[in-house]
Design a protein around this motif. Structure first.
Motif, mmCIF file in Angstrom:
data_model
loop_
_atom_site.group_PDB
_atom_site.id
_atom_site.type_symbol
_atom_site.label_atom_id
_atom_site.label_comp_id
_atom_site.label_asym_id
_atom_site.label_seq_id
_atom_site.Cartn_x
_atom_site.Cartn_y
_atom_site.Cartn_z
ATOM 1 N N CYS A 1 48.713 44.033 41.667
ATOM 2 C CA CYS A 1 48.336 42.648 41.356
ATOM 3 C C CYS A 1 46.932 42.584 40.777
ATOM 4 O O CYS A 1 46.704 41.924 39.759
ATOM 5 N N CYS A 2 45.999 43.242 41.424
ATOM 6 C CA CYS A 2 44.613 43.184 40.978
ATOM 7 C C CYS A 2 43.869 44.411 41.493
ATOM 8 O O CYS A 2 44.285 45.051 42.469
ATOM 9 N N THR A 3 42.791 44.703 40.847
ATOM 10 C CA THR A 3 41.924 45.817 41.228
ATOM 11 C C THR A 3 40.498 45.452 40.875
ATOM 12 O O THR A 3 40.256 44.713 39.914
ATOM 13 N N TRP A 4 39.562 45.939 41.673
ATOM 14 C CA TRP A 4 38.151 45.693 41.384
ATOM 15 C C TRP A 4 37.312 46.817 41.957
ATOM 16 O O TRP A 4 37.757 47.578 42.813
ATOM 17 N N ASP A 5 36.109 46.914 41.437
ATOM 18 C CA ASP A 5 35.176 47.969 41.798
ATOM 19 C C ASP A 5 34.006 47.337 42.540
ATOM 20 O O ASP A 5 33.307 46.490 41.989
ATOM 21 N N VAL A 6 33.824 47.726 43.782
ATOM 22 C CA VAL A 6 32.689 47.230 44.572
ATOM 23 C C VAL A 6 31.668 48.339 44.768
ATOM 24 O O VAL A 6 30.798 48.239 45.626
ATOM 25 N N GLY A 7 31.762 49.414 43.971
ATOM 26 C CA GLY A 7 30.901 50.570 44.164
ATOM 27 C C GLY A 7 29.656 50.563 43.328
ATOM 28 O O GLY A 7 29.026 51.612 43.167
#
Length: 491
Positions: free
Chosen positions: A354-360
């Motif tokens: 559905c979705c992906t994100w980078d918190v790094g």
């Protein structure tokens, strides 16, 4: 005639004026009373004029206003007047539109407006416990906690070779269980048993009632990376690539072995579908009835930390915990995986991302960024990574539509920025984080009904100051003089 004096005019104003029949009529009013009377009449007219302000606007204008407000405000509008209440109930599309705005998808076709309202209100109540509350915070538990799991009543943590059982609400320490000869890497428990695995592949089963060891097993050839309980079974996975199902009540406890063909870091259970999900380089869904993989989701290899690259030399087992590379969680509809600063959310019904994100962002991905924990429930996803001071809370109610906002709605941080989080656990209105170094765990309590029971840091400081004052008073007292003849204690 001579003009009347001021006193005589006042006396005349307050004197009774005779009527035609000679009986006294009403008293005449003073200028102040007449002014107040006129104001009261005008206010009464205004109140009667604006008693029903919803009649000022037509229903079409009210519907345009109601379409722009949220769930909580729409429920308040229903209790304002009968007219607005009937207007909302006669327009079921208002709840349908709110459902789509909240969850990103249309509600089920067989759902009525009443059912949709119930689902929305339930979700809003769960979210408001965290978003609208000011949590109480304090230090609890034990120092140097590396592994932590919890439920509503207990928290079980591991630091080194010690397994600690305690209550996170009031910081009551129940017992320390000893028996491991290596660092504990994972913990799981239910109402009957506690399971703990270490970095050498040993598994220990403990009785929850008696808090004693009932089984010690050489479960795996490598680090036991995760353990969980399903019904009467204990399920473990390891970096050796195998998943094993155990039954402590049997003479031969090993019930089933599943081969994952790669390092496995974490698991989660979907009890309604009798399906077990494991994560290594890919996500695999296992059907426990047929012992066969029913789902496979490919993931990016950059989410995995290779221990040889991590330490710069070949290693057989992780010196630390086994779940420091990737984590997995599900809430029945969504499946989330996290590793090395990247979070992916999948729809279980379609097996699509559905979705992906980078918190790094903000730290070196080659050295840090391994996941410290992952939790997923009906409305929120909580995730933390090494190298960051806080835990991010994300609203995932609209994740199925792909319109989820990837900015955290809240971030939980320990009081001192130098104290980094090594692990954490979340259950209902409580979040507990184990801190690196010689520090206790840190508790966020969003349930205000237990604030008085557990207290906070401010309460602890006040209690400490009160005790110190009492000790000073005791020190200042003079010692009693011993009498020559003491009081008789016998008859």
């Amino acid at each position: 005639e001579a003009p009347l004096s001021r006193r005589e005019r006042q006396t005349q104003n307050f004197s009774p004026s005779p009527s035609a029949g000679g009986s006294p009529r009403s008293y005449s009013c003073s200028p102040l009373n007449s002014l107040m009377g006129g104001l009261s009449v005008r206010l009464a007219a205004d109140e009667s004029r604006y008693a029903c302000t919803e009649d000022v606007l037509p229903d079409e204008a009210w519907l345009l206003i109601l379409e722009e407000i949220g769930v909580k405000e729409l429920c308040v509008v229903c209790s304002v007047s009968k007219h607005l209440n009937g207007l909302v109930h006669s327009s079921p599309y208002l709840w349908m539109k709110l459902y789509k705005n909240t969850f990103g998808i249309e509600p089920e076709t067989e759902w009525s407006a009443k059912v949709v309202k119930h689902v929305l209100c339930k979700s809003e109540r769960s979210a408001s416990k965290w978003l609208d509350a000011k949590p109480s915070k304090k230090y609890v538990g034990f120092k140097s906690t590396a592994v932590l799991t919890m439920d509503d009543s207990h928290a079980i943590s591991g630091d080194g070779q010690n397994l600690r059982v305690w209550v996170h609400k009031n910081d009551r320490r129940i017992k320390t269980l000893k028996g491991h000869t290596a660092n504990i890497s994972c913990i799981g428990f239910d109402t009957n048993h506690i399971s703990s695995g270490d970095v050498t592949g040993h598994l220990k089963l403990w009785s929850m009632d008696e808090l004693r060891n009932i089984r010690s097993l050489r479960a795996h050839a490598d680090t036991v990376s995760d353990t969980l309980h399903f019904q009467t079974l204990c399920i473990t996975c390891s970096l050796d690539g195998f998943i094993k199902v155990w039954d402590a009540a049997q003479a031969h406890p090993l019930v089933l072995t599943l081969e994952g063909n790669a390092r496995l870091y974490n698991m989660c259970m979907h009890g309604a579908r009798n399906r077990l999900y494991s994560v290594g380089s890919d996500i695999v869904g296992w059907d426990l009835e047929t012992a066969q993989p029913a789902l496979r989701i490919r993931e990016d290899e950059t989410m995995i930390t290779d221990p040889d690259e991590y330490y710069g030399y070949p290693v057989d087992v992780w010196p630390g915990t086994g779940n420091c590379s990737k984590a997995l969680a599900n809430n029945g509809n969504l499946l989330a995986s996290a590793g090395k600063g990247i979070v992916n959310v999948y729809d279980i019904r379609t097996s699509e991302r559905c979705c992906t994100w980078d918190v790094g962002e903000g730290f070196d991905r080659d050295v840090q960024g391994d996941v410290t924990g992952l939790d997923l429930d009906d409305w929120k996803l909580v995730v933390g990574f090494k190298g960051r001071e806080g835990i991010g809370v994300y609203d995932v109610r609209s994740a199925s539509s792909g319109s989820m906002k990837t900015e955290p709605v809240m971030e939980l941080r320990p009081p001192e920025r130098s104290r980094r989080i090594a692990c954490f656990g979340v259950f209902d209105s409580y979040a507990v984080a184990g801190l690196e170094g010689d520090h206790q765990c840190y508790l966020w309590n969003f349930d205000q009904t237990h604030v008085a029971e557990g207290g906070s840091d401010d309460d602890d400081e006040a209690r400490h100051a009160h005790q110190s004052r009492k000790q000073k008073k005791k020190k200042g007292r003079c010692a009693k003089e011993r009498k020559k003849y003491p009081k008789r204690t016998t008859r």
